[in-house]
Design an enzyme around this catalytic site. Structure first.
Site, short mmCIF file in Angstrom:
data_model
loop_
_atom_site.label_atom_id
_atom_site.label_comp_id
_atom_site.label_asym_id
_atom_site.label_seq_id
_atom_site.Cartn_x
_atom_site.Cartn_y
_atom_site.Cartn_z
N THR A 166 0.92 -1.22 0.01
CA THR A 166 0.04 -0.08 0.06
C THR A 166 0.80 1.27 0.07
O THR A 166 1.79 1.28 0.57
CB THR A 166 -0.85 0.11 1.27
OG1 THR A 166 -1.59 1.35 1.53
CG2 THR A 166 -0.18 -0.26 2.29
N ASP A 167 0.43 2.44 -0.43
CA ASP A 167 1.00 3.69 -0.35
C ASP A 167 1.04 4.12 1.11
O ASP A 167 1.76 5.23 1.27
CB ASP A 167 0.33 4.75 -1.28
CG ASP A 167 -0.92 4.93 -0.93
OD1 ASP A 167 -1.45 4.44 -0.09
OD2 ASP A 167 -1.47 5.80 -1.72
N GLU A 168 0.20 3.64 1.81
CA GLU A 168 0.10 3.95 3.27
C GLU A 168 1.54 3.75 4.09
O GLU A 168 1.67 4.60 5.02
CB GLU A 168 -0.85 3.50 4.01
CG GLU A 168 -2.13 3.59 3.26
CD GLU A 168 -3.44 3.33 4.16
OE1 GLU A 168 -3.41 3.54 5.41
OE2 GLU A 168 -4.53 3.20 3.67
N TYR A 215 -1.76 -0.40 10.98
CA TYR A 215 -1.76 -1.09 9.52
C TYR A 215 -0.60 -0.88 8.82
O TYR A 215 0.10 -1.66 8.08
CB TYR A 215 -3.14 -0.56 9.02
CG TYR A 215 -3.38 -0.95 7.41
CD1 TYR A 215 -3.07 -2.49 7.14
CD2 TYR A 215 -3.26 -0.01 6.46
CE1 TYR A 215 -3.37 -2.87 5.67
CE2 TYR A 215 -3.20 -0.40 5.27
CZ TYR A 215 -3.31 -1.85 4.75
OH TYR A 215 -3.32 -2.07 3.52
N LYS A 265 2.49 -3.10 7.24
CA LYS A 265 2.74 -3.35 5.81
C LYS A 265 4.16 -2.93 5.39
O LYS A 265 4.86 -3.56 4.61
CB LYS A 265 1.71 -2.68 5.05
CG LYS A 265 0.23 -3.01 4.99
CD LYS A 265 0.08 -4.66 4.20
CE LYS A 265 0.29 -4.72 3.06
NZ LYS A 265 -0.05 -5.88 2.48
P1 NAD Z 1 -9.38 -7.68 2.35
O1 NAD Z 1 -9.53 -7.32 3.58
O2 NAD Z 1 -10.49 -7.60 1.35
O3 NAD Z 1 -8.78 -9.06 1.98
C1 NAD Z 1 -7.78 -9.60 2.57
C2 NAD Z 1 -7.81 -11.35 2.40
O4 NAD Z 1 -6.94 -11.82 3.11
C3 NAD Z 1 -9.24 -11.87 3.09
O5 NAD Z 1 -9.80 -12.64 2.16
C4 NAD Z 1 -8.55 -12.42 4.42
O6 NAD Z 1 -9.63 -13.80 4.36
C5 NAD Z 1 -7.36 -12.86 3.83
N1 NAD Z 1 -6.58 -13.04 4.98
C6 NAD Z 1 -6.36 -12.18 6.16
N2 NAD Z 1 -5.53 -13.00 7.23
C7 NAD Z 1 -5.37 -13.99 6.43
C8 NAD Z 1 -4.38 -15.16 7.03
N3 NAD Z 1 -4.03 -15.04 8.11
N4 NAD Z 1 -4.29 -16.23 6.08
C9 NAD Z 1 -4.65 -16.27 5.10
N5 NAD Z 1 -5.63 -15.15 4.39
C10 NAD Z 1 -5.79 -14.45 5.28
O7 NAD Z 1 -7.93 -6.91 1.68
P2 NAD Z 1 -7.93 -6.20 0.29
O8 NAD Z 1 -8.37 -4.71 0.35
O9 NAD Z 1 -8.31 -6.85 -0.86
O10 NAD Z 1 -6.41 -5.96 0.09
C11 NAD Z 1 -5.63 -6.83 -0.31
C12 NAD Z 1 -4.15 -6.59 -0.36
O11 NAD Z 1 -3.94 -5.25 -0.97
C13 NAD Z 1 -3.48 -6.31 1.24
O12 NAD Z 1 -2.32 -6.78 1.18
C14 NAD Z 1 -3.36 -4.68 1.03
O13 NAD Z 1 -2.60 -4.41 2.34
C15 NAD Z 1 -3.28 -4.39 -0.16
N6 NAD Z 1 -3.72 -3.13 -0.47
C16 NAD Z 1 -4.96 -2.54 -0.35
C17 NAD Z 1 -5.57 -1.45 -0.97
C18 NAD Z 1 -7.04 -1.08 -0.74
O14 NAD Z 1 -7.28 -0.10 -0.94
N7 NAD Z 1 -7.92 -2.09 -0.26
C19 NAD Z 1 -4.66 -0.63 -1.56
C20 NAD Z 1 -3.18 -0.92 -1.61
C21 NAD Z 1 -2.78 -2.12 -1.30
#
Ligand code: NAD
Length: 350
Positions: A131-133, A156, A160
């Site tokens: 993430t950009d955070e 968070y 990350k």
């Molecule tokens: P989300 O919370 O919707 O999904 C996370 C998934 O990970 C879920 O399906 C959950 O069941 C699974 N999970 C959690 N803990 C687990 C574990 N211990 N073992 C196996 N599976 C596990 O998240 P998202 O928004 O889809 O984000 C996905 C990734 O992208 C993350 O790494 C996040 O940091 C990154 N990201 C998200 C955003 C955003 O805007 N949502 C932006 C940039 C990066």
């Protein structure tokens, strides 16, 4: 490249990545490894669950013995790692869970990949989605580039940032063929309604108060989730080992302006009088340590790998609202049970 483990594939972004890879690359075997926490939902993948090149395995990335065993058995050629605890507010209430999943879970995966690949990295890849955070907060005009120093403020983003450091350390120390991308805020279908955009759509629809932190002045840079999945595809296939790319849509919005735009779109779609939904906007106490502004400079990704967003924010937001209105069943399912407890703790007691 034959077999890819995608972690967190039942979540918001992960489900779009899994769908894209399963449909675009029938020659790959895609294994979706997910613990199915509150945020993971196999209903997100109904349309591809019977595809011959797709398999789901339920497992926890924090469980080292399980992960080692899975990697030994499956011998994946690549990992695309998205599994994470992803909600900043939850990280403020329960930071340790974020350390376990985001830091320990990532190191477990790195170790498992290192153990089976044994230094023979030909055709192998470990792609870490971040993430950009991790970069912290910006002033009024600057932007995050790939060389911006890390300065995370929430549990968070600290977790990350730590996981990014471990991925780089495994590349630098053991030569693990890692790549990292850091993306701005995503929006689109299958987004769990604890996050700003789906929460607002859901509340506006139900004529419930729409909570906005502080004065709504915080700025976020929004990207349509399918454009993120496409960027991950491009980086996975084209990026040089050891590189990092920022992904973003050059699309900054103050939270309050974004909520007002959603109110206007929903007034029209729900046949309400202009301005009616905006009356639901309710300012709530600001989030502790709330970063003021995020903005991504994605020049490197465009210049080197030719990626850029495919649609405008207005188009993406309209598609997203339409999706939520057409998928009431999905929304009702994910907002039952635990969601109700979480929602009342977060919003009803203010
Ligand atoms: P989300 O919370 O919707 O999904 C996370 C998934 O990970 C879920 O399906 C959950 O069941 C699974 N999970 C959690 N803990 C687990 C574990 N211990 N073992 C196996 N599976 C596990 O998240 P998202 O928004 O889809 O984000 C996905 C990734 O992208 C993350 O790494 C996040 O940091 C990154 N990201 C998200 C955003 C955003 O805007 N949502 C932006 C940039 C990066």
């Amino acid at each position: 490249m034959k077999k890819i483990i995608i972690t967190g594939g039942a979540g918001f972004i992960g489900s779009h990545v899994v769908r894209r890879f399963v449909k675009t690359y029938p020659q790959y075997q895609i294994i979706n490894l997910d613990k199915l926490t509150y945020a993971g939902n196999l209903a997100n993948l109904k349309d591809i669950e019977n595809e011959p090149n797709y398999r789901f395995v339920k497992g926890d990335i924090v469980d080292l013995a399980y992960i080692n065993n899975l990697f030994e058995q499956e011998q994946p050629d690549a990992v695309i790692h998205l599994a994470a605890e992803s909600h900043v507010d939850r990280s403020i209430t329960n930071p340790l869970e974020f350390v376990m999943t985001n830091v320990v879970g990532t190191v477990n995966l790195l170790n498992a990949a290192k153990n089976i690949w044994k230094g023979n990295y030909e055709g192998k890849r470990f792609y870490h989605v971040s993430t950009d955070e991790v970069y912290g907060t910006l002033g009024e005009t600057d932007m995050f580039t790939e060389t911006t120093a890390y300065d995370p403020h929430s549990p968070y983003s600290a977790s990350k940032a730590s996981s990014d450091h471990f991925v780089r350390a495994y590349h630098d120390t053991y030569g693990l063929p890692a790549v990292i991308s850091n993306c701005s805020n995503n929006y689109g279908s299958f987004h769990f309604p604890e996050k700003l955009i789906p929460l607002a759509i859901n509340n506006i629809k139900q004529q419930k108060p729409v909570p906005v932190y502080g004065k709504g002045e915080n700025v976020r840079d929004w990207l349509w989730v399918e454009d993120h999945a496409r960027a991950i595809d491009v980086i996975f296939h084209k990026a040089a080992i050891g590189t990092t790319y920022n992904i973003g849509g050059h699309n900054e919005w103050k939270n309050i302006d974004l909520i007002k735009l959603l109110c206007t779109i929903l007034d029209k779609k729900l046949g309400r009088e202009e301005g009616e939904s905006a009356k639901l906007i309710t300012y709530v106490t600001d989030r502790a340590g709330h970063d003021l502004r995020y903005a991504i400079d994605a020049t490197k990704l465009k210049a080197e790998l030719g990626w850029e967003p495919s649609i405008t924010f207005e188009e993406g937001l309209e598609k997203t609202v339409d999706w939520y209105l057409a998928n009431e069943g999905w929304l009702n399912d994910v907002t039952s049970g635990h969601y109700q407890e979480y929602y009342s703790e977060q919003y009803n007691n203010r």
